[in-house]
Structure formats: C-alpha cells, structure tokens
Design a protein around this motif. Structure first.
Motif, PDB file in Angstrom:
ATOM      1  N   UNK A  26       0.839  -1.280   0.033  1.00 28.60           N
ATOM      2  CA  UNK A  26      -0.043   0.071   0.033  1.00 28.60           C
ATOM      3  C   UNK A  26       1.145   1.192  -0.168  1.00 28.60           C
ATOM      4  N   UNK A  27       0.614   2.127  -0.933  1.00 30.72           N
ATOM      5  CA  UNK A  27       1.320   3.214  -0.846  1.00 30.72           C
ATOM      6  C   UNK A  27       1.204   4.116   0.200  1.00 30.72           C
ATOM      7  N   UNK A  28       2.309   5.199   0.383  1.00 31.39           N
ATOM      8  CA  UNK A  28       2.122   6.115   1.606  1.00 31.39           C
ATOM      9  C   UNK A  28       0.852   6.800   1.584  1.00 31.39           C
ATOM     10  N   UNK A  29       0.295   6.756   2.714  1.00 32.29           N
ATOM     11  CA  UNK A  29      -0.983   7.717   2.850  1.00 32.29           C
ATOM     12  C   UNK A  29      -2.455   6.760   2.541  1.00 32.29           C
ATOM     13  N   UNK A  30      -1.906   5.516   2.283  1.00 28.67           N
ATOM     14  CA  UNK A  30      -3.043   4.841   2.023  1.00 28.67           C
ATOM     15  C   UNK A  30      -4.019   4.433   3.293  1.00 28.67           C
ATOM     16  N   UNK A  31      -3.352   4.405   4.440  1.00 30.84           N
ATOM     17  CA  UNK A  31      -3.863   4.155   5.827  1.00 30.84           C
ATOM     18  C   UNK A  31      -3.793   2.853   6.199  1.00 30.84           C
ATOM     19  N   UNK A  32      -2.890   2.087   5.864  1.00 30.72           N
ATOM     20  CA  UNK A  32      -2.931   0.703   6.088  1.00 30.72           C
ATOM     21  C   UNK A  32      -2.340   0.426   7.513  1.00 30.72           C
ATOM     22  N   UNK A  33      -1.404   1.365   8.102  1.00 31.33           N
ATOM     23  CA  UNK A  33      -0.800   1.073   9.634  1.00 31.33           C
ATOM     24  C   UNK A  33      -2.130   1.333  10.371  1.00 31.33           C
ATOM     25  N   UNK A  34      -3.278   2.057  10.275  1.00 32.96           N
ATOM     26  CA  UNK A  34      -4.143   2.114  11.262  1.00 32.96           C
ATOM     27  C   UNK A  34      -5.425   1.437  11.166  1.00 32.96           C
ATOM     28  N   UNK A  35      -5.844   1.413   9.728  1.00 36.87           N
ATOM     29  CA  UNK A  35      -7.141   0.747   9.416  1.00 36.87           C
ATOM     30  C   UNK A  35      -7.107  -0.667   9.356  1.00 36.87           C
ATOM     31  N   UNK A  36      -5.897  -1.336   8.950  1.00 35.99           N
ATOM     32  CA  UNK A  36      -5.821  -2.691   8.897  1.00 35.99           C
ATOM     33  C   UNK A  36      -6.025  -3.449  10.175  1.00 35.99           C
ATOM     34  N   UNK A  37      -5.218  -3.057  11.210  1.00 33.13           N
ATOM     35  CA  UNK A  37      -5.617  -3.489  12.785  1.00 33.13           C
ATOM     36  C   UNK A  37      -7.001  -3.525  13.183  1.00 33.13           C
ATOM     37  N   UNK A  38      -7.640  -2.569  12.840  1.00 37.94           N
ATOM     38  CA  UNK A  38      -8.959  -2.414  13.325  1.00 37.94           C
ATOM     39  C   UNK A  38      -9.965  -3.167  12.725  1.00 37.94           C
ATOM     40  N   UNK A  39      -9.463  -3.177  11.432  1.00 40.78           N
ATOM     41  CA  UNK A  39     -10.856  -4.013  10.579  1.00 40.78           C
ATOM     42  C   UNK A  39     -10.337  -5.625  10.977  1.00 40.78           C
ATOM     43  N   UNK A  40      -9.407  -5.988  11.204  1.00 43.66           N
ATOM     44  CA  UNK A  40      -9.109  -7.355  11.510  1.00 43.66           C
ATOM     45  C   UNK A  40      -9.814  -7.565  13.049  1.00 43.66           C
ATOM     46  N   UNK A  41      -9.983  -6.641  13.892  1.00 42.17           N
ATOM     47  CA  UNK A  41     -10.709  -7.078  15.086  1.00 42.17           C
ATOM     48  C   UNK A  41     -11.817  -7.740  15.074  1.00 42.17           C
ATOM     49  N   UNK A  42     -12.488  -7.528  13.954  1.00 41.02           N
ATOM     50  CA  UNK A  42     -14.024  -7.948  13.945  1.00 41.02           C
ATOM     51  C   UNK A  42     -13.984  -9.456  13.298  1.00 41.02           C
ATOM     52  N   UNK A  43     -12.894  -9.800  12.882  1.00 39.86           N
ATOM     53  CA  UNK A  43     -12.820 -11.226  12.193  1.00 39.86           C
ATOM     54  C   UNK A  43     -12.952 -12.369  13.284  1.00 39.86           C
ATOM     55  N   UNK A  44     -14.173 -13.469  12.763  1.00 38.48           N
ATOM     56  CA  UNK A  44     -14.311 -14.516  13.673  1.00 38.48           C
ATOM     57  C   UNK A  44     -13.070 -15.355  14.001  1.00 38.48           C
ATOM     58  N   UNK A  45     -12.170 -15.547  12.996  1.00 39.39           N
ATOM     59  CA  UNK A  45     -10.947 -16.207  13.181  1.00 39.39           C
ATOM     60  C   UNK A  45     -10.094 -15.921  14.352  1.00 39.39           C
ATOM     61  N   UNK A  46     -10.248 -14.534  14.572  1.00 38.33           N
ATOM     62  CA  UNK A  46      -9.245 -14.163  15.752  1.00 38.33           C
ATOM     63  C   UNK A  46      -9.736 -14.546  16.997  1.00 38.33           C
ATOM     64  N   UNK A  47     -11.185 -14.851  17.255  1.00 44.00           N
ATOM     65  CA  UNK A  47     -11.899 -15.351  18.272  1.00 44.00           C
ATOM     66  C   UNK A  47     -11.200 -14.686  19.623  1.00 44.00           C
ATOM     67  N   UNK A  48     -11.356 -13.451  19.608  1.00 47.61           N
ATOM     68  CA  UNK A  48     -10.883 -12.794  20.915  1.00 47.61           C
ATOM     69  C   UNK A  48      -9.434 -12.715  21.124  1.00 47.61           C
ATOM     70  N   UNK A  49      -8.611 -13.118  20.377  1.00 49.53           N
ATOM     71  CA  UNK A  49      -7.290 -13.125  20.770  1.00 49.53           C
ATOM     72  C   UNK A  49      -6.703 -11.648  20.357  1.00 49.53           C
ATOM     73  N   UNK A  50      -5.263 -11.569  20.586  1.00 49.18           N
ATOM     74  CA  UNK A  50      -4.858 -10.063  20.391  1.00 49.18           C
ATOM     75  C   UNK A  50      -4.006 -10.189  18.973  1.00 49.18           C
TER      76      UNK A  50
END
Length: 913
Positions: free
Chosen positions: A27-51
């Motif tokens: 992702x090119x600079x300014x795309x928002x990968x650093x801050x958006x991706x972790x927050x989006x992954x929080x809702x995934x079922x495979x994460x199952x409450x893990x960090x």
C-alpha cells in the motif's frame, strides 16, 4: 471515520486471511494501512478474541499509530489499543491490539514460543528490513509451522518487492492498494563546488517555508545541528520554529516535532530517516532531501561496527518525497542532480547483511537454533559475521563450547541490550558495581553526550551526566543545546537497565546491583517513565548500541565454563568472570566511591583492552593496532579499555575509552590471563631465546627469560630461524655450494633426485638439517655445521655414486688436464679450457648420462675467452678457421694446426714431439 484508500482493498485482504494463513499487503504512503488494517481485523471470527501484535520499526511510529487508532475508537492508549516500546508501555487487561517495536516481539516469542492468546502478527513497513523484523518473521514462521497453524502473518509495506516475500510465506496472496498521493513537484538543487550540505539544506528550507511546514532529511544529529546554526545565521522568518526529530531524543521532544503548529506558526523539522515512513508529520507541505543517510556497517575482519554516511536508495528517496504529498500538493527539493538520481541504488541493503549479528545470534541460541539455515529467511545471515558473533558470545560466557546457550547467556538475552553490555551488567553486580554498569550501559547505548569533545575519556561524559543528574544545573558543557534532553534520556535508560538487572538477579537484585544510585533525575521528563496505571514491560529489550560490536577475545572466560554447567546461574558466571578465588568480593569491599570505569568497560569489551606501545600508539587484545586522535591525558595510560573505535583506516582510532590498571584486570579477570613459555629465534640476538610470558589475548603483560629449555624445542626454534632468515644463515663453503649445484643439475635430468634449490631447502629445513643442529642455538654455533655432510645425507649411496659419475666435479680434457666444472647455472654446466687442450675432441662432452651438454668456454693461451659453444663439432668445421687467423697473429709461437681434429692437444705453446 473518514474514508482512506486502503478501505477499497480491505474486503479483499480480509477474505485472503480467512482463506489463508499469510498475506502480503502493498500500500502506497498515505493509504492508511497502519491504522485501518488492525482495526478491521478485530471483527474477524477467526481471531476469536485473541490479540493482534503489530510491529513498527520505530518507537515514535508505534506510539503514534497506537494513539491514532485509540482516538478512532474514542479511547486512550492502554484500552483496546496499546503499545510497548522501550521505556514506555501502555497496555491493559482489555488491550486487543498491541503496537510494539521489533525487539519486543522477539522477547514475547522467547518467553512464549507458541504466542498463546495472539491471533495475528502484522509486520508494518517491512521494506525497511531491520534485523529484528527479519528475525521476528523467521521465528514467527517456525512457530506457525510447528506450534500454531492458526496464527496469521501479514506483511505490510509501501515499496517492497512483493513476490519474494509472498514466496517465503508459502505463496501467500498479494493485495495492492494505490494509496492517495497528492502531486509533488520535484526540484533538483545539487550542491555547488565547496558548498556544504547544511548550507544547501538551510537555503532550500527557507525557500520552502514560505508556503508551509518543511521536513528536512539529514544523515544525523551533527548535520542537524549545523543546519540549525545555518538557518539562524541566515535568519528565520517570524513565527518559524526549528524542531529536531531523531531517535536519540526523548519521546516528548519527538512528539513535539510531529505535532501540528499553533495558529500563525510554521516549523522546519530537521530529521533523520526516522520520518521516512510509518508516521505523518502534521502540516508538512515541502521536503528537503539531503540524499544521505547514516547506516551501521559491521566488518567480520575486524569485528567492529562503524557508522557510514551513504547515498539513499531510489526507494527511500521516493518515500521521502512522498512525505510532502500526504496532506495536499507539495514540493520536494533534492540536493543532488538528475544524473545522480539515475545512479542511486534501487533499494537499500537489509540490515541483516551488514550489521553486528551478536544480538541475533544470542536470540537464535536461546530459541534453540545452532544453524540459522534451520529457519526461513528472505536473506540468511552472512556466515562470516555469524561465526564472528558466536566467538564473541563464547568469550562472554553466553555460549558453551558446543555453541549451546548457557544460563548466563539466557540472562543476558532476557536483560536486553547488546550482549556485551548485558554481560557487563551481570558480571559487575557481584563486584558491587551493577548500578554503575547500568549507568555506563545507558551511556554507551546512546549518542555521545559531549559531541565535539576532543578527549576520548568516557569519564568526562559520566561526570557531566552525574553532575546534571544530581542537581540538573546547567554549567559548562551541560549547558549546551540538547544536552539536557540527551542526559534525561540516558538517565531514563539507566533506570530501565537497573529495573531489568534487578529482575534478573531475583529477590536480592537491589542489593546486588550496589554502588551509588543515580535515579534522582529532576530534569527527566515524565513521559520517559511508563504510566503507573499500566504494567511496565521491563523485559521488552533495549536497542543495540550502534558502534560497539567487535570480534571475540581469543581466550574464553571462566564465565563460559562456569555457566556451561547445569544449574549455573548468571551470578555464578559473573562471579567466575570476576575471579574464581573470591577476588570479586574483596574488590567490592575495598572499592572506593568512584567506580572502576575502565574495568567495567573491559568486562564488556575484553578484546579491546589496549596496551600502550613505546611510540604512544596502542595494541588491542584482539591483535589490532589503535591510536588516540591526538595527545591527551589518556595518552599516558599504560592500559585502556576502549568502548568505541573508528575502524576506517589501517589502525583504529580510539573514540571512547577509560584507563584501567593491570592489577584491576588481573584481579577481576584472572582466567583471561594465560602464562606461556616460548622458545623462539631472536633475529636481533642471532640466537634462540626462551621466555616466560603472561598474556592477555595478544598483549604481553610480563616477560622473563627462560633459562632451562627443552633441547628439541631449541632445535625447532633454530630451524625456524633459518626459515625466517633464509639458508644464507648457514656456513656455505665453496664445496658445499658446488655440491648443491651438482644435485640441482642432476635433479633437472632425473626427477628422483631431491630438489635442493634455496627455496626448497628453506621450506624443508626441518627434514634434512634437523639431525645436524642438536646442541646448537645461535648463529655462531652454526659456523661449525657440516653442511656438505647434511646435503649428502639427502642422497642414498647409489645416488652419491651416480652423482660423481654423471655430474663430476672435474672433467679430463684431451690434453690430460683435469678442468673443474662450473655448475653455477645448473641448467648449463660449463668448463673454461684453453682451445689448444681440446684438439682431437670431435663431440661436446655431455653430463647426466648424456642428457646435458657442457657449455665450453674456449680460451686463448692468455686464458681470454675466444668462443662459447655447446656444439664442438660445428665449431671445428667452421668457426675455428676464423679464430685461428686471429690467434695465430697474436700468438705466433703457439701451435695452430690446419686440422684440429687430428692435431695433438697440448697445454703448452707447442706439443712435445
């Protein structure tokens, strides 16, 4: 939540991680990968409450990313989103996303290889290829392979070549986001002849600041300070302030540099490559790029690391340029030409390929890996640097002789910091100087507090730090710009070392650390300390010092042997390093208030203990030469312990050191000293001399004559002396030399004869001369050597007889005279004989069984040469008649027949009738 370019590919990324364990996000600079991706992954079922653990290459970027994500959730760091960085940790019971610096992940993996409770590890800005990010990925891949097949790994970068990374991750899918980049105008401003870097940077910055805030990329702090001085000399416009952004600055100063300006204000941020990626410096509309960066380069040959200023890669230059277009249209001034732009390397070299590998090697040993190729790497560690690191760790007692980690090594790894400094801290505690060692480790891990100080004495830096720590008063060098901030950071680092050391030493840690405390730090910023409400991670690790790596000492300390035994502790290893006879305890009891700084440095850098030579230069324990840059008080010290060396020349320059006494070294490091007895050829004396030496590595501490020597060792030393000085040392008589030449000539036609050339005799002197030198030990003794007998001993009896027959010392010519053969050119033996004595001989005499014709030097009656030939028959038939005319005119009374083949040979004027 405002829309960002990364939002367009998030569904594709989420789907890839649902179906596969690994993925690559470009992702090119300014795309928002650093801050958006972790927050989006929080809702995934495979994460199952893990960090989720996300790695950032720098502390500033980690804290900034965590704060931004927490703000997006309406929280403060330490809630759903937290971070762990050196000297600052904010995590809590409800934390689901932890943004950490790279060394923290290594500690987490060492403490829990299965990463229980962690569902995904994200490597942000992986293109920077820091050593710990490569190590962390290699360890995570093995964890995923052996222990956690449900663990997700995501590599995120702006400029990385995705295909090799995807292949390393098991042909992982690659997702690309174009990002949002505003147009940036590029202007090339190459420096003119004689124009300094800071002059060009300041001029471009003042031009750019008219339109908005400016980010200036410079190699290091020295260039930043000079540019600041130049800006103020040229005159800063009203409302413009200058801020520094550098990894050595306190976190509060770094935060202020990236914060937006107040109303009516503008700023010029002078930064190193720390601002190249991961974070947004608020308000920047222009970039001034020096095109230079400072990188550590490790030399396996010398075992030392030095900082080099190099040109940036094209990828880095594009990253820097992009900083001007994050928030709107911008401009980039490049202080080089378009032609130079084409010559830049495409990308930078991974740190793993050029760094000191001692920290990585210790981590691998703790992990249980002996060969780094057991793990999957994008680029495996270089074998030379890895072997050098293993030797160093063995010297420090971190590895046993088989290469396995010792209990002392495990404590070193858990303590954090460079292995040298960790060993110093652990070994100093039993001596009562653990506190001072922590202070010294903090000082060595940061930049020089007294930049520009001509003296290399590290005690000046410690005195300045302690003076500031005691009262915070500004006086002398401590009042210089930046000193207070650097001192505050160093003091905070020292406190972190003390906490970690106390933790490793257990319940008695506080008492064992000992020494005068320096925790009181009135000027230390509160932001340097962790939030009291959040549990600090004191085992998070420390950054390795840049320029303090070197080769291992050749002698393993007692710590290595002590800690290699089952159940041995780090304290026992340190006790052994201090002296197995209990001398460490006596030192602690007798120690004065002033710590033995030189001794502490020697514990960390045993290979850099330096001994003064008669010319004022120094010899290091590792065998290399070193010198102080100029005459100073340290120049008079008999012994130094050097912490920092510049290895840019044939002889290292000592940049930081402290004096140490040999008595201190012998008491605290007894097992590093070795006593050896040597019997050697002394060229100056021209004789074999025996000596008893006490050595510390390559340093000879004491030397006394050895009067009783083993006869065999004396003979070997004498033979070695002959090798060194050549066989001209032997008593060559005319007969001995002729015998050598005859054997050489025979060897040329019969390879069964030995090679007795000077070179061969010198190389094999122990084989042919040894029986003849017993009882001899000097050049004078060699005068009675029977050299002819020694040469003849190389031949068996049939060879001697054959040599006399086929390579005789004399030949008999037709006149009856016995003429000596000259073998000085073994390929062309020669005789010098008067022409008249050869009358009647048709063919040239041949030696070596007829394989080597003699060279005939035919002489006049006065024994002057008249012809040289190897074809006597041809001479008689042609040349002789021309020679005869000349000789008959000059020697009319002599016999000059018309037919030389039927004439009577004579050694007189005329033959007898």
């Amino acid at each position: 939540m405002k829309s960002l370019p990364i939002d367009g590919v998030l569904p594709q990324l989420l789907n890839a991680l649902r179906e596969r364990r690994n993925a690559v996000l470009v992702a090119q600079p300014g795309a928002g990968k650093t801050t958006r991706v972790p927050l989006a992954l929080l809702k995934e079922t495979w994460l199952a409450g893990q960090r989720i653990i996300m790695l950032e290459p720098r502390r500033l970027a980690a804290r900034s990313a965590a704060r931004y994500m927490a703000a997006e959730l309406g929280e403060q760091p330490g809630g759903t989103v937290g971070y762990r960085v050196r000297m600052d940790t904010k995590v809590g019971p409800s934390t689901r996303i932890e943004v950490v610096t790279e060394g923290v992940l290594t500690r987490m993996l060492q403490e829990d290889p299965a990463l229980e409770g962690v569902g995904a590890v994200l490597f942000d800005e992986y293109h920077e290829r820091h050593l710990h990010s490569d190590l962390g990925l290699a360890l995570c891949l093995q964890t995923q392979s052996l222990l956690r097949d449900d663990l997700r790994l995501l590599i995120m970068s702006a400029t990385i070549e995705a295909e090799p990374v995807a292949e390393l991750l098991g042909d992982a899918p690659v997702i690309e986001s174009t990002g949002r980049q505003y147009p940036v105008e590029t202007r090339y401003r190459p420096l003119g002849p004689g124009k300094r870097l800071e002059e060009g940077a300041a001029a471009a910055a003042l031009e750019a600041v008219r339109e908005g805030d400016v980010l200036v990329f410079l190699p290091g702090m020295a260039e930043m300070r000079r540019t600041d001085t130049e800006l103020r000399r040229l005159g800063l416009p009203d409302g413009v302030k200058v801020a520094f952004l550098h990894g050595s600055l306190p976190l509060q100063a770094q935060d202020e540099a990236i914060a937006p300006c107040g109303p009516g204000e503008r700023k010029i941020v002078l930064s190193t490559s720390i601002a190249e990626s991961s974070l947004t410096v608020e308000g920047i509309t222009a970039v001034v790029d020096s095109g230079r960066m400072r990188v550590p380069r490790f030399s396996p040959r010398t075992g030392m690391t030095r900082l080099e200023t190099v040109a940036v890669s094209r990828a880095s230059a594009d990253q820097r340029r992009g900083r001007a277009g994050r928030l709107g249209p911008g401009i980039c001034f490049r202080l080089w030409s378009q032609q130079q732009q084409l010559q830049l390397p495409a990308s930078g070299t991974p740190e793993l390929l050029e760094a000191d590998l001692a920290p990585l090697t210790l981590e691998l040993a703790v992990w249980g890996v002996h060969d780094p190729l057991e793990l999957a790497w994008l680029d495996p560690p270089p074998q030379g640097a890895y072997a050098q690191a293993r030797e160093l760790l063995r010297s420090l007692g971190a590895l046993d002789e088989s290469g396995r980690v010792t209990p002392h090594g495990r404590r070193m790894a858990a303590l954090g910091g460079h292995p040298r400094l960790a060993h110093m801290a652990l070994a100093s505690a039993p001596l009562g100087w653990g506190d001072a060692a922590c202070e010294l480790a903090a000082l060595l891990g940061e930049r020089d507090l007294l930049r520009g100080e001509r003296s290399a004495d590290i005690r000046l830096r410690l005195e300045a730090l302690r003076a500031w720590t005691r009262g915070g008063a500004a006086s002398g060098r401590t009042s210089e710009p930046g000193f207070a901030a650097a001192a505050a950071k160093t003091a905070a680092e020292a406190r972190q070392w003390r906490r970690a050391l106390a933790q490793q030493l257990g319940a008695s840690g506080s008492a064992a650390v000992g020494g005068p405390a320096t925790d009181a730090s009135p000027a230390s910023p509160a932001s340097d300390a962790p939030d009291a409400s959040i549990a600090p991670d004191v085992s998070a690790g420390f950054a390795a010092p840049v320029a303090h790596a070197a080769s291992a000492a050749s002698v393993a300390p007692a710590a290595s042997r002590a800690s290699a035994s089952p159940g041995a502790s780090a304290a026992s290893a340190a006790d052994a390093a201090a002296g197995a006879d209990g001398s460490g305890a006596s030192m602690a009891r007798a120690a004065s208030a002033e710590p033995p700084w030189g001794l502490l440095l020697a514990l960390a850098y045993p290979d850099r203990i330096a001994q003064r030579r008669p010319d004022g230069r120094f010899l290091l324990a590792n065998g290399r030469g070193a010198a102080l840059a100029h005459l100073q008080p340290l120049s008079q010290a008999a012994y130094l312990a050097a912490a920092e060396l510049d290895d840019s020349g044939t002889e290292s320059r000592i940049d930081l050191a402290a004096p140490v006494s040999i008595e201190e070294l012998e008491e605290a490091m007894e097992t590093r000293f070795q006593t050896e007895e040597t019997v050697e050829w002394d060229r100056e004396a021209g004789a074999v001399r025996g000596r008893r030496r006490v050595k510390l590595g390559a340093l000879v501490i004491r030397e006394v004559p050895l009067h009783r020597m083993n006869p065999d060792e004396v003979a070997d030393a004498l033979l070695d002396g002959i090798r060194q000085e050549g066989i001209g040392l032997l008593p060559w008589s005319r007969g001995a030399r002729q015998l050598q030449e005859r054997i050489i000539a025979m060897h040329s036609v019969n390879g069964t004869y030995p090679d007795v050339s000077d070179e061969a005799l010198s190389a094999n002197v122990g084989q042919w001369l040894a029986p003849f030198v017993h009882g001899m030990k000097s050049r004078e003794d060699l005068r009675r050597l029977p050299l002819t007998d020694a040469l003849e001993s190389m031949l068996d009896w049939p060879q001697r007889r054959e040599l006399d027959e086929q390579m005789p010392t004399h030949i008999t010519v037709p006149s009856g005279s016995r003429v000596p053969v000259d073998y000085s050119d073994p390929a062309a033996p020669a005789v010098a004989v008067r022409l008249q004595e050869m009358f009647g001989m048709r063919q040239t005499p041949r030696l070596g069984g007829g394989r080597l014709p003699l060279t005939l030097h035919l002489l006049s009656p006065a024994r002057r040469p008249v012809q040289v030939t190897r074809d006597l028959e041809s001479f008689w038939s042609s040349v002789y008649f021309e020679v005869k005319k000349d000789l008959k005119g000059r020697y009319p009374k002599h016999y000059w027949p018309d037919d030389p083949l039927s004439a009577i040979p004579t050694s007189r004027a005329k033959p007898r009738t």
